[in-house]
Enzyme design. Structure first.
Site, short mmCIF file in Angstrom:
data_model
loop_
_atom_site.label_atom_id
_atom_site.label_comp_id
_atom_site.label_asym_id
_atom_site.label_seq_id
_atom_site.Cartn_x
_atom_site.Cartn_y
_atom_site.Cartn_z
N ARG A 87 29.72 -39.30 74.08
CA ARG A 87 30.80 -39.39 73.09
C ARG A 87 31.49 -38.03 72.92
O ARG A 87 31.43 -37.41 71.86
CB ARG A 87 30.28 -39.90 71.74
CG ARG A 87 29.62 -41.26 71.82
CD ARG A 87 29.23 -41.79 70.46
NE ARG A 87 28.62 -43.09 70.56
CZ ARG A 87 28.18 -43.81 69.52
NH1 ARG A 87 28.32 -43.34 68.29
NH2 ARG A 87 27.63 -45.00 69.70
N ASP A 130 26.54 -39.54 59.31
CA ASP A 130 27.43 -38.68 60.09
C ASP A 130 27.50 -37.30 59.43
O ASP A 130 27.44 -37.18 58.20
CB ASP A 130 28.84 -39.26 60.15
CG ASP A 130 28.91 -40.57 60.90
OD1 ASP A 130 28.00 -40.86 61.71
OD2 ASP A 130 29.88 -41.33 60.68
#
Length: 332
Positions: free
Chosen positions: A224, A145
């Site tokens: 998302r 991430d």
């Protein structure tokens, strides 16, 4: 003498002189300079007085330092004391995530400050990542991430960043994290932008994950924006969605999401209740604009964000111009 030893000896005008003359490859040096962003105030859920924290102040009151290397950045974000950390230039982080612990402000300078190759993880299972501000930084090519808000981190503000080309999520919030604001960021050149909630089976997220998303530019990212599980209320307002190929917002697993004043352009599925194998979530939508986009899915009722904080919503028609002019780095 190392910069760290010098820091303990210098004060007053000598400190200022050192900050002005420290070599660029020193990695870190003290400076009395405070980036203007360090004085800004968080809004949305990050502003709420809860869990023993009155708003999000980051490293306010702590020492101000400038870092130019990955080692120095890793050192300061992991210290237990509060710090205001200015990132100068491009920092290459190895294939790893640096753990940021409580009471830190991390700021970029102008439009040229960047973290590449790795990312920032707010908190570990033993060291909380509470009360953290990240502003005006570019994140590229993360090995996992780009930013992960996790492990019960609360009171986090991520603002005016540019995030692209990560490996997994660009900006994920999960594992019982709470009271987060994500504002004025530019997401692009990636598929999975902003996950909210760890998994369908991680029910400990229920009653947490209160996050505000406002004035972000979701620029041709696929999905998302966010994808929500369990959290309520999640507040999504005045964001610009352009060319998102899979969907815009997805509320799943009985999450409660308020979607208002956003501008959806060329988004076939702007708002979903349920997605993939995840059960439906609740969605209230109001005052959005849909241009060459599909119809939104709505379901049930959601706790109003005004229960927690005051806010004002810009007309959705003004969002493309205001967000493209204001989101991203170099604009604070």
């Amino acid at each position: 003498m190392s910069p760290l030893n010098r820091r303990s000896l210098l004060a007053g005008s000598a400190l200022a002189a050192f900050a002005a003359t420290a070599p660029r490859d020193a990695g870190a040096y003290p400076t009395p300079y405070q980036h203007p962003s360090a004085l800004a105030v968080a809004d949305g859920f990050a502003s709420v007085n809860a869990l023993g924290q009155n708003g999000t102040t980051g490293g306010a009151g702590g020492q101000a330092v400038t870092v130019t290397t990955a080692d120095a950045l890793a050192d300061y974000v992991g210290r237990k004391e509060p710090y205001v950390i200015t990132v100068s230039g491009r920092i290459q982080v190895g294939d790893d995530m640096l753990t940021v612990v409580a009471n830190k402000t991390i700021l970029g300078v102008g439009s040229g400050s960047e973290i590449t190759g790795g990312g920032l993880q707010l908190g570990s299972t033993t060291r909380p990542g509470n009360n953290v501000i990240i502003r005006n930084l570019r994140f590229t090519d993360a090995s996992d991430d780009s930013i992960s808000v996790t492990n019960k981190a609360h009171h986090v503000w991520i603002d005016h960043c540019d995030l692209s080309r990560g490996y997994d999520g660009l900006l994920d919030v999960k594992r019982e994290s709470d009271y987060v604001t994500i504002s004025w960021n530019h997401f692009h050149d990636h598929s999975k932008a902003a996950l909210l909630g760890h998994s369908d089976t991680y029910t400990a997220d229920r009653g947490k994950l209160r996050v505000t998303y406002h004035h972000n530019f979701f620029d041709r990212t696929d999905q998302r924006h966010p994808r929500v599980r369990f959290g309520e209320p999640v507040h999504v307002y005045n964001n610009y969605y352009r060319g998102n190929s899979l969907y815009g917002v997805a509320s799943t697993e009985d999450a409660g999401v308020v979607v208002e004043g956003n501008y959806f352009e060329n988004v076939a599925k702007p708002i979903l209740s349920g997605y993939d194998k995840s059960g439906p979530g609740r969605v209230v939508e109001r005052n959005n604009v849909y241009v060459n986009s599909g119809a939104p899915q709505t379901l049930g009722t959601v706790v109003e964000p005004r229960t927690y904080y005051a806010y004002s919503v810009d007309p959705a028609s003004s969002v493309p111009s205001s967000v493209t002019a204001g989101a991203g780095v170099g604009r604070v």
